[in-house]
Every structure is written in C-alpha cells, then in structure tokens.
Design a protein around this motif. Structure first.
Motif, PDB file in Angstrom:
ATOM      1  N   ASP A   1       0.712  -3.906  -1.432  1.00 27.68           N
ATOM      2  CA  ASP A   1       2.101  -3.602  -1.777  1.00 27.68           C
ATOM      3  C   ASP A   1       2.393  -2.179  -1.323  1.00 27.68           C
ATOM      4  OD1 ASP A   1       4.680  -3.862  -2.819  1.00 27.68           O
ATOM      5  OD2 ASP A   1       3.983  -4.767  -4.693  1.00 27.68           O
TER       6      ASP A   1
ATOM      7  N   HIS B   1       5.804  -0.455  -5.163  1.00 23.34           N
ATOM      8  CA  HIS B   1       5.558  -1.821  -5.664  1.00 23.34           C
ATOM      9  C   HIS B   1       6.726  -2.763  -5.358  1.00 23.34           C
ATOM     10  CE1 HIS B   1       3.023   0.725  -8.509  1.00 23.34           C
ATOM     11  NE2 HIS B   1       2.143   0.048  -7.791  1.00 23.34           N
TER      12      HIS B   1
ATOM     13  N   TYR C   1       5.905  -6.590  -5.977  1.00 21.40           N
ATOM     14  CA  TYR C   1       5.762  -6.847  -7.416  1.00 21.40           C
ATOM     15  C   TYR C   1       7.131  -6.877  -8.087  1.00 21.40           C
ATOM     16  CZ  TYR C   1       5.004  -5.779 -12.360  1.00 21.40           C
ATOM     17  OH  TYR C   1       5.054  -5.787 -13.735  1.00 21.40           O
TER      18      TYR C   1
ATOM     19  N   VAL D   1      -3.455  -3.099  -3.924  1.00 27.83           N
ATOM     20  CA  VAL D   1      -3.049  -2.775  -5.294  1.00 27.83           C
ATOM     21  C   VAL D   1      -3.921  -3.487  -6.323  1.00 27.83           C
ATOM     22  CG1 VAL D   1      -0.690  -2.045  -4.859  1.00 27.83           C
ATOM     23  CG2 VAL D   1      -1.177  -4.483  -5.126  1.00 27.83           C
TER      24      VAL D   1
ATOM     25  N   ASN E   1      -7.817  -3.381 -10.485  1.00 26.32           N
ATOM     26  CA  ASN E   1      -6.662  -2.644  -9.987  1.00 26.32           C
ATOM     27  C   ASN E   1      -7.158  -1.413  -9.237  1.00 26.32           C
ATOM     28  OD1 ASN E   1      -4.339  -0.751  -9.927  1.00 26.32           O
ATOM     29  ND2 ASN E   1      -3.335  -2.319 -11.174  1.00 26.32           N
TER      30      ASN E   1
ATOM     31  N   GLU F   1      -5.341   1.044  -8.100  1.00 28.46           N
ATOM     32  CA  GLU F   1      -4.580   2.246  -8.424  1.00 28.46           C
ATOM     33  C   GLU F   1      -5.029   2.862  -9.749  1.00 28.46           C
ATOM     34  OE1 GLU F   1      -0.327   1.382  -6.243  1.00 28.46           O
ATOM     35  OE2 GLU F   1      -0.659   0.448  -8.203  1.00 28.46           O
TER      36      GLU F   1
ATOM     37  N   CYS G   1       0.862 -10.796 -10.129  1.00 29.52           N
ATOM     38  CA  CYS G   1       1.680 -10.050 -11.093  1.00 29.52           C
ATOM     39  C   CYS G   1       0.999  -9.922 -12.445  1.00 29.52           C
ATOM     40  CB  CYS G   1       3.042 -10.717 -11.235  1.00 29.52           C
ATOM     41  SG  CYS G   1       4.066 -10.599  -9.744  1.00 29.52           S
TER      42      CYS G   1
ATOM     43  N   MET H   1      -1.671  -7.375 -12.260  1.00 27.31           N
ATOM     44  CA  MET H   1      -1.144  -6.006 -12.239  1.00 27.31           C
ATOM     45  C   MET H   1      -0.692  -5.575 -13.631  1.00 27.31           C
ATOM     46  SD  MET H   1       0.830  -5.872  -8.548  1.00 27.31           S
ATOM     47  CE  MET H   1       1.246  -4.119  -8.694  1.00 27.31           C
TER      48      MET H   1
ATOM     49  N   ASP I   1      -2.339  -2.366 -15.407  1.00 29.96           N
ATOM     50  CA  ASP I   1      -1.534  -1.159 -15.197  1.00 29.96           C
ATOM     51  C   ASP I   1      -0.398  -1.110 -16.213  1.00 29.96           C
ATOM     52  OD1 ASP I   1      -0.076   1.005 -14.388  1.00 29.96           O
ATOM     53  OD2 ASP I   1       0.063   0.421 -12.279  1.00 29.96           O
TER      54      ASP I   1
ATOM     55  N   LEU J   1       3.366   0.027 -15.312  1.00 32.12           N
ATOM     56  CA  LEU J   1       4.314  -0.715 -14.498  1.00 32.12           C
ATOM     57  C   LEU J   1       5.500  -1.191 -15.324  1.00 32.12           C
ATOM     58  CD1 LEU J   1       2.128  -3.120 -12.305  1.00 32.12           C
ATOM     59  CD2 LEU J   1       3.562  -1.251 -11.487  1.00 32.12           C
TER      60      LEU J   1
END
Length: 271
Positions: free
Chosen positions: A73, A77, A80, A155, A184, A186, A229, A232, A236, A239
């Motif tokens: 991504d 993002h 996402y 990501v 993840n 990140e 999704c 993520m 995270d 987000l």
C-alpha cells in the motif's frame, strides 16, 4: 496440530483428489466471490456433509497447503481506505507465495467493480523481495491499480493454511483458510485468527452451488471479510477503523464462544 486440525486432515483423506492439472479449466479469474466466516468446529461438520459432492485439491499427497500473502500500500494507506470507506470499486496489490510448490510466487492485482465482481491479473515473479523490480511488475500495477508500484511498500503479511474444494460439476472452487497469522511491517505487531475459518465461494456468476444450502444448514451466512484489512486492524490500532469495529467485535465473540465450547466439551455427558 490440535485435535480439530487432526480431524480436518482425516476428513480430507476421505474426499476424492483433484490435481492442479485437472483444475486448469476452473481458474475463475473473472468471478463472483462470496465469503463466509465459520469456526473449525463448523468446518468439521461441513467436511462431513460434502462427502460425495466435492473433490479436494491434492498436490502429491498434500491437501492442506500453506500460503504466504504480502500486501502493498502507499504511505497514506490508499487501498486500505478504499475498503474501509466502502468504496464499491477498489483494488489490492499483493504478492502471493505457494509454499508447497517450490515457493512459486506471483504479483497479483485484484480489482473489484461496483457489481461485486472480482477480476485478478497476475504475473510470476522470482520472489517477494524482488517483486517490485521484476520485469513487467511496474506496468501491471500501473495499468490495473492506476498507481506506481514504486510508491508502495509492504504493509501486512499473512500466513495461512488453505483447503481447496471443487464441486463434482467443476463449476466452482471453494477455498477454506484457517490458522491465519498476521505480521505488520509498519508496527512490527503480530496477531492470529484463533478458531476462525474463512470460506470463499468462487464462481462465474450465480450458477447453482451445492455448498450454499449446506452452509445455511450450519447457520453460516455470507459476510464480508478481507484478510488484508482485518490483519491491518488487528495489528495497527492507529489506523482509521470505525467501519470495521462491529466486525472486529463479532469476530472476537465467535472466537470467545468457540473457546468456551472447547473448554466445556463433554461436561453434559459427565454431569
């Protein structure tokens, strides 16, 4: 391997095999996808019910295949948020590695249109690490995602086990993913899906599917689920995720209910 995984493996051994070569005519690259969320307990029931109706994809003697999928991504993002913000037309860019096929690796771009139909284009690449430099990779992503591949980074990644069933008429594929683990890149956070099973029916349009009535009998109903999704969101907390909160709560409840059933298994008989 826990007891449910062992039972799943035993039931797969009772289904007739179908090879990758025999499945060449059922690629369904332009398809209608319907997703369902179930538990391992329900999967065991389903595998008992499909006897005589489905083949299981078999590579050598392997019926449960490990996959690794890495999603790319932009820094903001973009892809996402397309999904989170309920854009009907959306795109995902990923690299998938088939870990039982000599680490065969493909760069894939998935486009979903506003009619719910998914189109996937892919090219083989040498490896995940070299995907962005691979011949034709930049052109594919620019053409299908309308964004430069070199503006993206990894990501989230998932590892999961997949069963693939094919109906006797060979008009559909049913993929069943479980033991999903997320990482993840990140945040460096990890998560796993516990007892959840993601079932995806893939067919060209609304052709008859014998699995639909079986799923209804098990009280398994269609629901959206994006491994990208959800992975993520689970890894995270920073987000934007308002539109996924209800789904995340429901998934947590399914897992909690399943753990309770497992912990109290056999109590009625002992009482």
């Amino acid at each position: 391997m826990d007891n449910k995984d062992k039972k799943i493996q035993q039931l797969l051994e009772t289904l007739p095999p179908i090879t990758l070569e025999q499945m060449e005519s059922i690629k369904l690259m332009n398809r209608l996808d319907t997703k369902y969320v179930a538990t391992k307990r329900q999967l065991i029931d389903l595998l008992q019910m499909v006897q005589g109706k489905y083949f299981v994809q078999t590579i050598g003697t392997t019926t449960i295949c490990p996959y690794r999928t890495t999603y790319f991504d932009t820094d903001t993002h973009t892809m996402y948020l397309m999904h989170h913000n309920k854009r009907a037309k959306r795109v995902k860019v990923r690299v998938r590695t088939y870990l039982t096929s000599g680490d065969l690796t493909f760069l894939e771009v998935k486009n979903k249109n506003n009619h719910g139909r998914t189109k996937k284009k892919r090219i083989q690449v040498p490896s995940l690490e070299t995907a962005q430099q691979a011949e034709g990779a930049g052109e594919l992503v620019m053409k299908k995602a309308k964004m430069p591949f070199n503006s993206m980074h990894m990501v989230v990644q998932n590892l999961f086990d997949r069963i693939t069933l094919v109906n006797n008429a060979k008009t559909e594929r049913l993929t069943i993913d479980f033991n999903i683990r997320f990482h993840n890149f990140e945040t460096n956070n990890d998560a796993d899906s516990d007892q959840l099973v993601i079932i995806e029916l893939k067919r060209d349009g609304n052709v008859y599917s014998p699995i639909c009535s079986l799923l209804r009998d098990l009280h398994i109903h269609p629901t959206g689920f994006s491994k990208c999704c959800i992975g993520m969101v689970w890894t995270d907390p920073g987000l934007k995720q308002n539109n996924f909160k209800r789904k995340v709560r429901n998934l947590a409840k399914i897992n909690a209910d399943e753990r309770y059933l497992t912990e109290h298994e056999g109590e009625d008989e002992r009482a």
